[in-house]
Write a protein that holds these residues in place. Structure first.
Motif, PDB file in Angstrom:
ATOM      1  N   TRP A 279       0.842  -1.183   0.000  1.00 26.65           N
ATOM      2  CA  TRP A 279       0.000   0.000   0.000  1.00 26.65           C
ATOM      3  C   TRP A 279       0.883   1.240   0.000  1.00 26.65           C
ATOM      4  O   TRP A 279       1.913   1.284   0.685  1.00 26.65           O
ATOM      5  N   HIS A 280       0.463   2.237  -0.744  1.00 30.48           N
ATOM      6  CA  HIS A 280       1.194   3.498  -0.809  1.00 30.48           C
ATOM      7  C   HIS A 280       0.422   4.574  -0.057  1.00 30.48           C
ATOM      8  O   HIS A 280      -0.742   4.841  -0.364  1.00 30.48           O
ATOM      9  N   VAL A 281       1.064   5.167   0.942  1.00 31.06           N
ATOM     10  CA  VAL A 281       0.463   6.249   1.709  1.00 31.06           C
ATOM     11  C   VAL A 281       1.001   7.560   1.156  1.00 31.06           C
ATOM     12  O   VAL A 281       2.166   7.917   1.394  1.00 31.06           O
ATOM     13  N   GLY A 282       0.168   8.273   0.394  1.00 35.78           N
ATOM     14  CA  GLY A 282       0.595   9.522  -0.211  1.00 35.78           C
ATOM     15  C   GLY A 282      -0.116  10.708   0.403  1.00 35.78           C
ATOM     16  O   GLY A 282      -1.013  10.568   1.242  1.00 35.78           O
ATOM     17  N   ALA A 283       0.267  11.892  -0.032  1.00 38.80           N
ATOM     18  CA  ALA A 283      -0.383  13.106   0.459  1.00 38.80           C
ATOM     19  C   ALA A 283      -1.842  13.170   0.027  1.00 38.80           C
ATOM     20  O   ALA A 283      -2.691  13.707   0.738  1.00 38.80           O
ATOM     21  N   ASP A 284      -2.129  12.585  -1.147  1.00 40.50           N
ATOM     22  CA  ASP A 284      -3.475  12.674  -1.710  1.00 40.50           C
ATOM     23  C   ASP A 284      -4.392  11.562  -1.221  1.00 40.50           C
ATOM     24  O   ASP A 284      -5.566  11.795  -0.933  1.00 40.50           O
ATOM     25  N   ARG A 285      -3.870  10.331  -1.115  1.00 41.26           N
ATOM     26  CA  ARG A 285      -4.702   9.170  -0.775  1.00 41.26           C
ATOM     27  C   ARG A 285      -3.832   8.001  -0.353  1.00 41.26           C
ATOM     28  O   ARG A 285      -2.608   8.034  -0.522  1.00 41.26           O
ATOM     29  N   ILE A 286      -4.472   6.965   0.160  1.00 39.50           N
ATOM     30  CA  ILE A 286      -3.824   5.682   0.421  1.00 39.50           C
ATOM     31  C   ILE A 286      -4.366   4.707  -0.612  1.00 39.50           C
ATOM     32  O   ILE A 286      -5.591   4.550  -0.752  1.00 39.50           O
ATOM     33  N   THR A 287      -3.479   4.041  -1.352  1.00 38.19           N
ATOM     34  CA  THR A 287      -3.934   3.192  -2.449  1.00 38.19           C
ATOM     35  C   THR A 287      -3.086   1.930  -2.541  1.00 38.19           C
ATOM     36  O   THR A 287      -1.913   1.916  -2.135  1.00 38.19           O
ATOM     37  N   HIS A 288      -3.664   0.849  -3.086  1.00 33.97           N
ATOM     38  CA  HIS A 288      -2.952  -0.409  -3.269  1.00 33.97           C
ATOM     39  C   HIS A 288      -2.126  -0.342  -4.547  1.00 33.97           C
ATOM     40  O   HIS A 288      -2.522   0.294  -5.526  1.00 33.97           O
ATOM     41  N   ASP A 295      -9.448   2.742  -2.096  1.00 40.25           N
ATOM     42  CA  ASP A 295      -8.547   3.813  -1.672  1.00 40.25           C
ATOM     43  C   ASP A 295      -9.107   4.456  -0.411  1.00 40.25           C
ATOM     44  O   ASP A 295     -10.311   4.391  -0.151  1.00 40.25           O
ATOM     45  N   VAL A 296      -8.241   5.104   0.350  1.00 44.37           N
ATOM     46  CA  VAL A 296      -8.670   5.997   1.424  1.00 44.37           C
ATOM     47  C   VAL A 296      -8.422   7.420   0.935  1.00 44.37           C
ATOM     48  O   VAL A 296      -7.281   7.769   0.592  1.00 44.37           O
ATOM     49  N   VAL A 297      -9.482   8.217   0.860  1.00 46.08           N
ATOM     50  CA  VAL A 297      -9.390   9.567   0.304  1.00 46.08           C
ATOM     51  C   VAL A 297      -9.926  10.578   1.313  1.00 46.08           C
ATOM     52  O   VAL A 297     -10.547  10.217   2.314  1.00 46.08           O
ATOM     53  N   GLY A 298      -9.701  11.859   1.033  1.00 44.61           N
ATOM     54  CA  GLY A 298     -10.220  12.921   1.873  1.00 44.61           C
ATOM     55  C   GLY A 298     -11.323  13.675   1.166  1.00 44.61           C
ATOM     56  O   GLY A 298     -11.273  13.873  -0.049  1.00 44.61           O
ATOM     57  N   VAL A 299     -12.341  14.120   1.920  1.00 40.94           N
ATOM     58  CA  VAL A 299     -13.420  14.927   1.353  1.00 40.94           C
ATOM     59  C   VAL A 299     -13.747  16.080   2.296  1.00 40.94           C
ATOM     60  O   VAL A 299     -13.594  15.981   3.515  1.00 40.94           O
ATOM     61  N   LYS A 300     -14.188  17.167   1.689  1.00 37.89           N
ATOM     62  CA  LYS A 300     -14.742  18.307   2.414  1.00 37.89           C
ATOM     63  C   LYS A 300     -16.216  18.374   2.061  1.00 37.89           C
ATOM     64  O   LYS A 300     -16.584  18.385   0.881  1.00 37.89           O
ATOM     65  N   VAL A 301     -17.089  18.415   3.081  1.00 38.51           N
ATOM     66  CA  VAL A 301     -18.529  18.284   2.866  1.00 38.51           C
ATOM     67  C   VAL A 301     -19.241  19.581   3.206  1.00 38.51           C
ATOM     68  O   VAL A 301     -18.982  20.188   4.260  1.00 38.51           O
ATOM     69  N   GLU A 302     -20.130  19.999   2.326  1.00 44.01           N
ATOM     70  CA  GLU A 302     -21.090  21.059   2.613  1.00 44.01           C
ATOM     71  C   GLU A 302     -22.473  20.440   2.543  1.00 44.01           C
ATOM     72  O   GLU A 302     -22.802  19.751   1.572  1.00 44.01           O
ATOM     73  N   ALA A 303     -23.300  20.662   3.575  1.00 44.45           N
ATOM     74  CA  ALA A 303     -24.569  19.951   3.675  1.00 44.45           C
ATOM     75  C   ALA A 303     -25.675  20.874   4.158  1.00 44.45           C
ATOM     76  O   ALA A 303     -25.424  21.887   4.817  1.00 44.45           O
ATOM     77  N   SER A 304     -26.898  20.497   3.832  1.00 40.08           N
ATOM     78  CA  SER A 304     -28.081  21.147   4.388  1.00 40.08           C
ATOM     79  C   SER A 304     -28.945  20.078   5.035  1.00 40.08           C
ATOM     80  O   SER A 304     -28.845  18.894   4.705  1.00 40.08           O
ATOM     81  N   GLY A 305     -29.794  20.500   5.966  1.00 47.78           N
ATOM     82  CA  GLY A 305     -30.688  19.555   6.612  1.00 47.78           C
ATOM     83  C   GLY A 305     -29.998  18.571   7.534  1.00 47.78           C
ATOM     84  O   GLY A 305     -30.552  17.515   7.847  1.00 47.78           O
ATOM     85  N   ARG A 306     -28.794  18.905   7.997  1.00 47.93           N
ATOM     86  CA  ARG A 306     -28.028  18.020   8.879  1.00 47.93           C
ATOM     87  C   ARG A 306     -27.803  18.703  10.216  1.00 47.93           C
ATOM     88  O   ARG A 306     -28.085  19.890  10.394  1.00 47.93           O
ATOM     89  N   GLU A 307     -27.249  17.912  11.189  1.00 56.10           N
ATOM     90  CA  GLU A 307     -26.954  18.482  12.503  1.00 56.10           C
ATOM     91  C   GLU A 307     -25.874  19.557  12.407  1.00 56.10           C
ATOM     92  O   GLU A 307     -25.831  20.494  13.198  1.00 56.10           O
ATOM     93  N   VAL A 308     -24.934  19.395  11.455  1.00 54.17           N
ATOM     94  CA  VAL A 308     -23.935  20.427  11.171  1.00 54.17           C
ATOM     95  C   VAL A 308     -23.919  20.676   9.667  1.00 54.17           C
ATOM     96  O   VAL A 308     -24.236  19.797   8.879  1.00 54.17           O
ATOM     97  N   ARG A 309     -23.523  21.885   9.275  1.00 55.20           N
ATOM     98  CA  ARG A 309     -23.617  22.273   7.869  1.00 55.20           C
ATOM     99  C   ARG A 309     -22.345  21.979   7.069  1.00 55.20           C
ATOM    100  O   ARG A 309     -22.365  22.051   5.836  1.00 55.20           O
ATOM    101  N   GLY A 310     -21.278  21.639   7.743  1.00 54.10           N
ATOM    102  CA  GLY A 310     -20.054  21.346   7.013  1.00 54.10           C
ATOM    103  C   GLY A 310     -19.047  20.620   7.876  1.00 54.10           C
ATOM    104  O   GLY A 310     -19.003  20.815   9.091  1.00 54.10           O
ATOM    105  N   TRP A 311     -18.250  19.774   7.253  1.00 49.36           N
ATOM    106  CA  TRP A 311     -17.193  19.049   7.956  1.00 49.36           C
ATOM    107  C   TRP A 311     -16.257  18.437   6.915  1.00 49.36           C
ATOM    108  O   TRP A 311     -16.543  18.438   5.710  1.00 49.36           O
ATOM    109  N   SER A 312     -15.153  17.882   7.380  1.00 44.83           N
ATOM    110  CA  SER A 312     -14.218  17.154   6.524  1.00 44.83           C
ATOM    111  C   SER A 312     -13.958  15.792   7.144  1.00 44.83           C
ATOM    112  O   SER A 312     -14.082  15.621   8.366  1.00 44.83           O
ATOM    113  N   GLN A 313     -13.567  14.826   6.312  1.00 46.68           N
ATOM    114  CA  GLN A 313     -13.337  13.477   6.831  1.00 46.68           C
ATOM    115  C   GLN A 313     -12.627  12.615   5.790  1.00 46.68           C
ATOM    116  O   GLN A 313     -12.695  12.876   4.595  1.00 46.68           O
ATOM    117  N   PRO A 314     -11.958  11.540   6.250  1.00 48.69           N
ATOM    118  CA  PRO A 314     -11.501  10.505   5.321  1.00 48.69           C
ATOM    119  C   PRO A 314     -12.678   9.599   4.950  1.00 48.69           C
ATOM    120  O   PRO A 314     -13.634   9.451   5.724  1.00 48.69           O
TER     121      PRO A 314
END
Length: 459
Positions: A279-288, A295-314
């Motif tokens: 597995w390669h652990v890079g700045a962008d993602r973790i991939t085989h 892959d393990v990737v990162g996302v930034k989320v903008e949402a409506s109708g949720r308990e919070v309106r924005g967050w980031s996560q793998p």
């Protein structure tokens, strides 16, 4: 089963409602480099990615040892979220008919936006408000059940290949007829038939709703008596499957599960993500290194109708769609499903009952030929007139990005006899689903589709 004009109108009404909700509810996920996901970072002490609060989940490295297996050793990233969440559907009789309060919910990993979800779908970090957002609606009905009738309450596993010993409490709670429950914006009362009818439509009912629906202890005999007619031999065999013991007694199946769990050696070793072989652990993602699996990737989320309106996560992003399928056959006029007893590293107790086939077909290009699923060719080569259900459904969109599985139910005349498989009836599944950790999440998802062949009008 022929659909009535009323059933067609009801389904259209639900689809129109979902379209209206989609116009104002969203959870948009924007890709960001994994190393720059806000509030998440690599813990150098353990080599895992975690949230600054210590809540939610971690992405860890895992070395898996299965002596004697076709692939006896491998490394992989895995989601470690030891907390138990709540997946709850609220029920209430309306005009003498049991209705379920379903939520129109968007998740960042959903392919097509809003889906039908349980009334409550929340991790412990969510409902204890680690995110400091709004309270989870209707949570009180599932944390204080004393005033209500509990129809189902059982802890069940999540994906054993992608999550480490992750469980959720699957609940169905019915309030009294005189209990007023406000239907908030984004929620809708639906009958069991309406909900199950939507399982014939691609990517509408989410994974968390499907697993709870599979745990419903329907009174099968009463259900069969209420059918106005049995239109064909297949449906008649399906009805009988809800009320009959299978060709293998349930006690024998339990003994088979216990024996394999006792004799199978599965050893897990936590390891730093940077130390995962192949597995390669890079700045962008973790991939085989093969470009297969996930892959393990990162996302930034903008949402409506949720308990919070924005967050980031793998998130885990799969490379291609998967396949889950049941082969079914009629034995003495009773429909039986062919189940596999499947070992997965993330399961709490070694192995659980799985569909006949559970795989991502493209992954086997880089694995030994012996690893190819036993009945994959029978499923993929089935003629159209033997396919009883065929629908594309997504995995849980809070952790998995655009992950889909084709759900197939294929009828065969063969009574396959293989040591890793057993034939079971739906009654036997219903009995085991009152207990934890016997039926895996893929089988539960597919069982909801089987139930839909009887409970929901067929397209």
């Amino acid at each position: 089963m022929r659909r009535s004009s009323d059933a067609v109108r009801e389904q259209q009404d639900v689809e129109d409602w979902l379209r209206a909700v989609r116009s104002r509810v969203y959870a948009n996920a924007e890709r960001v480099p994994l190393e720059s996901v806000a509030d998440w970072s690599m813990d150098p002490a353990i080599g895992a990615i975690g949230h600054r609060t210590g809540g939610f989940f971690r992405i860890e490295g895992l070395a898996v040892y299965m002596p004697g297996a076709v692939v006896p050793r491998w490394d992989q990233p895995i989601i470690n979220q030891p907390e138990v969440g709540i997946l709850g559907i609220l029920g209430k009789e309306i005009d003498g008919v049991l209705h379920f309060l379903m939520q129109a919910k968007d998740e960042p990993g959903n392919c097509d936006g809003v889906q039908l979800a349980p009334t409550v779908q929340a991790t412990r970090s969510n409902f204890t408000r680690v995110h400091q957002g709004r309270p989870v609606p209707y949570l009180e009905y599932f944390t204080d059940t004393a005033p209500h009738h509990v129809i189902a309450d059982v802890r069940q596993s999540e994906h054993g290949a992608w999550t480490l010993r992750k469980r959720n409490r699957n609940m169905v709670v019915q309030v009294g007829d005189d209990t007023e429950v406000e239907s908030r914006d984004g929620f809708r009362w639906m009958t069991a038939g309406q909900v199950h009818a939507m399982l014939a439509v691609d990517d509408v009912v989410n994974m968390d709703a499907r697993t709870v629906l599979a745990c419903l202890p329907f009174h099968r005999a009463e259900l069969a008596r209420r059918l106005p007619e049995v239109p064909d031999d297949f449906t008649a065999a399906l009805v009988r499957s809800y009320t009959r013991e299978g060709m293998h007694a349930t006690g024998d199946i339990l003994g088979w599960i216990t024996e394999l769990r006792s004799e199978t050696d599965v050893r897990l070793e936590r390891t730093a993500l940077s130390g995962l072989a192949r597995w390669h652990v890079g700045a962008d993602r973790i991939t085989h290194e093969t470009g297969r699996f996930f892959d393990v990737v990162g996302v930034k989320v903008e949402a409506s109708g949720r308990e919070v309106r924005g967050w980031s996560q793998p998130m885990i992003e799969t490379r291609q769609p998967g396949l889950v399928a049941f082969l079914v056959t009629r034995i003495d006029g009773v429909l039986h499903l062919l189940v596999n007893l499947r070992v997965e590293p993330g399961l709490l107790d070694v192995a659980e009952l799985a569909p006949t086939v559970q795989c991502t077909p493209g992954n086997y290009d880089c694995l030994p030929a012996a690893a190819r699923p036993v009945f994959l060719d029978e499923v993929l080569g089935a003629p159209p007139d033997r396919i009883r259900a065929d629908v594309m459904l997504s995995d849980e969109g809070g952790r998995f990005l655009a992950s889909m599985h084709r759900h197939l139910v294929v009828e065969t005349d063969e009574r396959f006899d293989h040591p890793g498989f057993r034939w079971m009836t739906l009654r036997q599944f219903a009995e085991l689903l009152t207990h934890s950790h016997y039926v895996n999440v893929q089988a539960r998802s597919l069982l909801a589709c089987v139930n839909a062949l009887l409970l929901g009008p067929v397209r």
